[in-house]
Design an enzyme around this catalytic site. Sequence first.
Site, PDB file in Angstrom:
ATOM      1  N   THR A  95       0.840  -1.190   0.000  1.00 46.41           N
ATOM      2  CA  THR A  95       0.000   0.000   0.000  1.00 46.41           C
ATOM      3  C   THR A  95       0.875   1.240   0.000  1.00 46.41           C
ATOM      4  OG1 THR A  95      -0.064   0.263   2.413  1.00 46.41           O
ATOM      5  CG2 THR A  95      -1.703  -1.204   1.412  1.00 46.41           C
ATOM      6  N   ASP A  96       0.360   2.313  -0.595  1.00 49.02           N
ATOM      7  CA  ASP A  96       0.971   3.598  -0.329  1.00 49.02           C
ATOM      8  C   ASP A  96       0.795   3.866   1.163  1.00 49.02           C
ATOM      9  OD1 ASP A  96       2.228   6.031  -0.577  1.00 49.02           O
ATOM     10  OD2 ASP A  96       0.930   6.772  -2.175  1.00 49.02           O
ATOM     11  N   TRP A  97       1.612   4.754   1.699  1.00 46.74           N
ATOM     12  CA  TRP A  97       1.664   4.935   3.145  1.00 46.74           C
ATOM     13  C   TRP A  97       0.342   5.509   3.678  1.00 46.74           C
ATOM     14  CZ3 TRP A  97       5.255   2.392   1.385  1.00 46.74           C
ATOM     15  CH2 TRP A  97       6.382   2.005   2.088  1.00 46.74           C
ATOM     16  N   ALA A 153      -2.661   4.011   2.924  1.00 43.63           N
ATOM     17  CA  ALA A 153      -3.733   3.780   1.952  1.00 43.63           C
ATOM     18  C   ALA A 153      -4.710   2.691   2.381  1.00 43.63           C
ATOM     19  CB  ALA A 153      -3.140   3.415   0.587  1.00 43.63           C
TER      20      ALA A 153
END
Length: 830
Positions: free
Chosen positions: A237-239, A241
């Site tokens: 995941t993006d940080w 997300a």
Amino acid sequence: MATDAQRDEAARIVKHLSIEEKIQLCSGRDMWYLEPVFWSNHCLPPVMVTDGPHGLRKQKAGDATDLLKGRIPATCFPTASCLACSWDEELLCEVGKALAHECIQEDVAVLLGPGLNIKRSPLGGRNFEYLSEDPLLSGRLAASIVKGVQSEGVGTSIKHFCVNNQERKRMRVNVIVDDRTLREIYWPGFEYCIKSEYQPTTIMCAYNQMNGVFCSENESLWRMVRDEWGFRGAVITDWGATSDRVRGINAGVDLEMPGSKGAFDPEIKKAVCSGEISLETLDAVVARNITLNLLGLSVMKRKIKVNHLKHHQLARKVAMQCAVLLKNKNNLLPLPTHTSVAVIGNFAKHPRFQGMGSSQVNPTKVDCAWDRIPKYSEKATYAQGYHHESDSNNTDLIEDAVSAAKKADVALIFCGLPEIYESEGFDRKHMNMPNTHNALVDAVCSVNPQTVVILSNGAPVTMPWAEKAGAIIDGYLGGQAGGSAIVDLVFGVASPCGKLAETFPVSQEDSASHDYFPGDNQVEYREGLNVGYRYFDTAKKRVLFPFGHGLTYTSFEYSKLEAKVNDDGESVDLKFTLTNTGSVPAAEVVQCYVHDVESMVYRPEQELKAFSKVWLNPQEHEVVELKLQRNAFSFYDVGHKKWILEPGAFEIRIAASSRDIRLKAEVVISKGEEASANALLTFPPVDDVSSNISDDRFCRMLQTDELPQPRKRVRPFSRLSLVSELKHSITGRLIRGAVFHVAIDEMDDADDPAQRRLVEELVDNMPLKGLVIFSQGTVIFEDLDTLIAMLNWNFIKAATHLIALIKRRCAKKAKPKIPLGSVLRMSLEA
């Protein structure tokens, strides 16, 4: 990419783990590290992943849990928007190798990059971190960076998949986009990377929703990436997300980052016990994460001592090849040595060379243009021209600059976009440079027509003074050696050879996405395929500088085009002669566009389908050969749900830019099939290309009867409510203030207005769930749900949450308190 041996070893290790141990490995340990793996008296150490699309952004040990604090020194190469202007796959591979060496020295297993989201609008705040408006160029250049990094044994993470094209409300916004546009514009770069020689180790999912489903839990999206494209790595995941971790695991999203200290573990365990998450699915997710630990272990076993001086020299070489000569009236450039010059602009001494946000690098050194000037001219004067952080005209500074310009043979103006104008976290409001920069350029050009304007910017800008300037060089954000690189080019050490990887519109209103950017809670991609030059060339709109444009200090002649359809009836071989007809060695980026002469469905006027960078000495020529495969002539048919090739005539255009076609040839493709009825319904041919797309037409594109309606009400508050929305509640305003207070404490420089704006925008656009995810265990979801119930005036529910929370903590023999932590304590006490 992980090796088969590493995958097999990971699968063996999974068999030795308990359910609880497996669940723990579904999330990182903290902001940058993965969890260690323990089994049968063995241990795999925690491994580090970190930002680095254009330079390693490893945080110092004491700041490893903070997003914005101290970073170790590392080489800052040009940003992606600049790198793309090289159109040079070998060069970007070389950059990738250098980045990998710095990772190895610092025990970093995975470099979080490159970014290859499409530049849908010139106003995208993070455009400097992305490569191009064209998917072919983005994909090929990103694959080259990946190849360079991974050939040295370090992992990469291509990002942010997908349609993450704005910063406003990026963690919640719902992107409404049709299937054909996804397939032809927003996905091909990622697909090309994944199918290349070095498949990326990981792929990072975007924050946003796509057609109503968060990318972090979109099962059909990740099934396509794995089953159709053959991706075998880990999805991270993006940080921050993560929204629903159970759905995410079932969708195939492997690693939650940053580590949330088990915030989602109870939900995951409950789902595993109930069978909602099968053991087979859990094991597959954990095994892919363990391969990252194994990769990291192999990195940590290697020892490299980086020669930062050599990397700095490489950064200069790269910046020189990326700079774009936009205008050179009467061959003003290159300047002879000993030319008297007035060096004007604060950027000449204090360069802007990189973007703001998560990609920001602590450079090993920084070259400024003013320090390089004496190498070529002993007759140089300096005038500041403007204040770095002010947008108001300073008459005294402009008058000093004009006076200096009058006395010099040539004026060199260094200007562009300050950090506070473009950054991760917020989108640009307009395409203009600061008023003081434009006023300075206009005033100096009025008294000295021999004026060279040198731009530092991460994205296109308007140039109301363009006709007055003698020459214009766009250095973009050229990295730590960009200052010296530009001066070397100005004085003819080498010829510029960069070409624009995006269109410079005359104004922001000319972009097809202008009326639909940025979205609020929902953003509609009504422009469809009409992104960048595809729209401008089809609509025949005047542009400031076209896609692919860039001048050199020489001239090139294109001749003798031959186009041959191969025996398979669907691929074409091309060859033509390119000659350097000037007196300077230089490189030319040749571009091949394909125009469908007559199609049953809408197709843009032309699309880039091949390119090559060719280096030639004066009077030297080379026969350039290009090959167009079936996909160069195909489009995605939403009815057939596959790419199809319509038989018929296609015009091949060999060009120096999308508006500078040098050679043409027509070929007839005999093989193919007819478009489906749905393909004609969703994208019928049109005579007049307009940026104004009606609801009815957009519904047809989406194959739906009714457009989804965006959320308009702030209440009731939920985990997905944004921090900015708390201002609608008295208690909420107190909480918002407390969150800002904590965030400002994490800044390197709380007095820096650009950093402060970045932090404020990031916090305001963060959903409340982020208070849990980023608190590293200080705040848990029970705390947040109690708080949300209070915000919604549901005090009975809040009391119920609170009692249950106290009981659980007492059962664990923990001190019965409400541990809302430093983030929320101030507001609750108030």
